[in-house]
Write a protein that holds these residues in place. Sequence first.
Motif, short mmCIF file in Angstrom:
data_model
loop_
_atom_site.label_atom_id
_atom_site.label_comp_id
_atom_site.label_asym_id
_atom_site.label_seq_id
_atom_site.Cartn_x
_atom_site.Cartn_y
_atom_site.Cartn_z
N SER A 55 38.61 45.39 94.91
CA SER A 55 38.20 44.37 93.93
C SER A 55 39.00 43.10 94.16
O SER A 55 39.94 43.08 94.97
N ASN A 102 32.50 40.46 89.49
CA ASN A 102 32.95 41.37 88.44
C ASN A 102 34.20 42.11 88.93
O ASN A 102 34.21 42.59 90.07
N ARG A 136 36.52 47.87 85.77
CA ARG A 136 35.49 48.46 84.90
C ARG A 136 35.23 47.58 83.68
O ARG A 136 34.09 47.34 83.30
N GLU A 137 36.29 47.06 83.09
CA GLU A 137 36.13 46.23 81.89
C GLU A 137 35.48 44.89 82.23
O GLU A 137 34.95 44.21 81.34
N GLN A 170 32.49 45.73 86.72
CA GLN A 170 32.34 46.15 88.12
C GLN A 170 31.88 47.60 88.18
O GLN A 170 32.42 48.46 87.48
N GLU A 171 30.85 47.84 88.99
CA GLU A 171 30.33 49.21 89.15
C GLU A 171 30.54 49.72 90.56
O GLU A 171 30.70 50.93 90.75
N PHE A 231 33.06 49.60 93.62
CA PHE A 231 34.45 49.21 93.85
C PHE A 231 34.71 48.89 95.33
O PHE A 231 35.54 49.50 95.98
#
Length: 112
Positions: free
Chosen positions: A50, A86, A89-90, A93-94, A96
């Motif tokens: 990320s 993104n 997770r918050e 982002q789906e 990684f």
Amino acid sequence: MSSDCIFCKIVAGSIPSQKLYEDDDVIVFNDIKPISKVHFLIVPKLHVESLASCEVQHQALLGKMLLLAPKLAKEQGLAGFRTMINTGREGGQEVFHIHVHVFGGGEKLPRI
Ligand code: 5GP
Ligand code: ZN
């Protein structure tokens, strides 16, 4: 390469994609669930989780990814577009494996 990463599999060609651009460092393909008329993802071939995992060694790669956005958006016929990364997770982002969303076309995008 991360063996269970969907974008690494797309980079390796083991999962098909609608590819718009590819070079030694980057691959660009259409999002499977577009949120606008045009919606593509700029993805480095290197597996980096990320934006939060990026370090100074990734600076040139990140710059290259961003500079591709207006070039490819224009090629796709977009007069304007939105970019989105993104992160975590918050942050929504789906997948990684870092990627830049580029989308637009049709209606003026809503203010965020
Ligand atoms: P994120 O939420 O991680 O920022 O975005 C991941 C994006 O990847 C989502 O917009 C999703 O539709 C897209 N995506 C997930 N799996 C695939 C796939 O197998 N192929 C393509 N082309 N896009 C995918
Ligand atoms: Zn990956």
